[in-house]
Design an enzyme around this catalytic site. Structure first.
Site, PDB file in Angstrom:
ATOM      1  N   ARG A   1       0.818  -1.214   0.000  1.00  0.00           N
ATOM      2  CA  ARG A   1       0.000   0.000   0.000  1.00  0.00           C
ATOM      3  C   ARG A   1       0.854   1.267   0.000  1.00  0.00           C
ATOM      4  O   ARG A   1       0.604   2.185  -0.759  1.00  0.00           O
ATOM      5  CB  ARG A   1      -0.923  -0.008   1.229  1.00  0.00           C
ATOM      6  CG  ARG A   1      -1.878   1.170   1.283  1.00  0.00           C
ATOM      7  CD  ARG A   1      -2.897   0.985   2.387  1.00  0.00           C
ATOM      8  NE  ARG A   1      -2.262   0.736   3.682  1.00  0.00           N
ATOM      9  CZ  ARG A   1      -2.933   0.505   4.805  1.00  0.00           C
ATOM     10  NH1 ARG A   1      -4.251   0.434   4.771  1.00  0.00           N
ATOM     11  NH2 ARG A   1      -2.300   0.282   5.943  1.00  0.00           N
TER      12      ARG A   1
ATOM     13  N   LYS B   1      11.493  10.067  13.084  1.00  0.00           N
ATOM     14  CA  LYS B   1      10.185   9.491  12.752  1.00  0.00           C
ATOM     15  C   LYS B   1       9.574   8.788  13.964  1.00  0.00           C
ATOM     16  O   LYS B   1       8.352   8.821  14.166  1.00  0.00           O
ATOM     17  CB  LYS B   1      10.327   8.497  11.582  1.00  0.00           C
ATOM     18  CG  LYS B   1       9.046   7.781  11.181  1.00  0.00           C
ATOM     19  CD  LYS B   1       7.953   8.760  10.778  1.00  0.00           C
ATOM     20  CE  LYS B   1       6.826   8.112   9.987  1.00  0.00           C
ATOM     21  NZ  LYS B   1       6.226   6.936  10.584  1.00  0.00           N
TER      22      LYS B   1
ATOM     23  N   GLU C   1       2.260  11.785  17.586  1.00  0.00           N
ATOM     24  CA  GLU C   1       0.999  11.442  16.908  1.00  0.00           C
ATOM     25  C   GLU C   1       0.070  10.689  17.858  1.00  0.00           C
ATOM     26  O   GLU C   1      -1.136  10.962  17.909  1.00  0.00           O
ATOM     27  CB  GLU C   1       1.323  10.589  15.687  1.00  0.00           C
ATOM     28  CG  GLU C   1       0.151  10.119  14.881  1.00  0.00           C
ATOM     29  CD  GLU C   1       0.606   9.192  13.759  1.00  0.00           C
ATOM     30  OE1 GLU C   1       0.312   7.986  13.834  1.00  0.00           O
ATOM     31  OE2 GLU C   1       1.273   9.671  12.819  1.00  0.00           O
TER      32      GLU C   1
END
Length: 306
Positions: free
Chosen positions: A10, A174, A181
């Site tokens: 994906r 990251k 997040e």
């Protein structure tokens, strides 16, 4: 510029498509022949039948980007490449690998004269059209070689990407990004849960999320996505209360412990994900029993529902 892409799932498939659309010649390989064939037909990807075939179709010095699940699969693929690539070639890991692994892999490849870049990649399924946020770790020489690729993948050639430091730093940044997040998502979820629970006001959560998107200090892409979801379904009855964690949230909290830096929001957000994953709910049942033991609070039987 011609480059290789291993892993056309994906995320990797969309990245390969964006690169092709941006003028890159992408030689692609995936264990799923259907994924390779689809991209070759629709995007002009140069198909390869194996990793060896992919390498043979690349000019020297070769640049190969891998988009595979972190852990043993990525480890095995990098080990395989290290045995067949030549001095001056470059391997890029764009998956969510642990930065400690990236540092080790970078040293291993460097001992063979092969360059390495760890590319923290954010953008999800929207990256194909909107571009990807890229935080990369590498030597200056490797970063210079890969720069044309980063400029095509990013939202624009000048924005959304940066060479943040040496090997390992890209995946480190990251990792922290994903920890933040977790915290942002948890805050939004708790706030909307409070509003949904105030039945007396009959609040329209879709309306509120939409007005917050314009001028509010909490406006964000996460709020945009939340607003879109609430427009079609505010009850969320068909959504299971289970939230997975990819691993990077755990690594962020472990790093905080190692450094002795307080990160209560990030840590609690991770713990709340763990709580959602407890299908048995034993901890919550035990809490109910303790409340009953010291305060005589009623204990609801499982047959009574929630």
């Amino acid at each position: 510029m011609r480059m290789g892409m291993i892993g056309l799932g994906r995320m990797g498939g969309n990245m390969a498509a964006r690169l092709c659309r941006g003028g890159m010649e992408v030689v692609g390989y995936d264990r799923s022949g259907d994924a390779v064939e689809k991209l070759a037909l629709e995007e002009g990807l140069i198909a390869s039948a194996s990793v060896e075939d992919l390498i043979a179709k690349l000019p020297s010095p070769r640049v190969i980007w891998i988009m595979l699940p972190s852990g043993p699969i990525t480890e095995s693929q990098i080990s395989e490449l290290s045995a067949v690539l030549s001095e001056g070639d470059v391997v890029i890991d764009g998956g969510n690998s642990n930065y400690h692994d990236s540092m080790r892999r970078g040293e291993m490849l460097a001992s063979r004269g092969i360059g390495f870049m760890d590319a923290g990649t954010s953008g999800g399924i929207w990256g194909l059209d909107n571009g990807y946020c890229l935080m990369v770790g590498a030597s200056p020489d490797v970063a210079s070689k890969v720069e044309p690729i980063l400029k095509v993948l990013a939202p624009s050639p000048e924005e959304g990407w940066a060479h943040v430091g040496p090997v390992g730093s890209g995946h480190f940044v990251k990792m922290v990004h994903n920890g933040i997040e977790y915290g942002m998502m948890q805050a939004l979820a708790e706030g909307f849960a409070l509003m949904e629970g105030k039945k007396a006001f009959s609040l329209d959560l879709a309306q509120i999320s939409e007005i917050w998107r314009h001028g509010s200090v909490v406006r964000s892409w996460l709020l945009d996505l939340t607003s879109d979801a609430l427009k079609s379904d505010q009850k969320l009855n068909d959504v299971a209360p289970y939230v997975a964690d990819s691993g990077e949230g755990r690594w962020t909290v472990m790093e905080a412990i190692e450094q002795g830096i307080a990160t209560p929001v990030l840590s609690l957000a991770l713990q709340m994900r763990f709580a959602s994953q407890d299908g048995e709910g034993y901890g919550y049942r035990l809490l109910a029993m303790m409340r009953n033991a010291f305060g005589g609070h009623a204990v609801k039987g499982s047959h009574e529902g929630h």
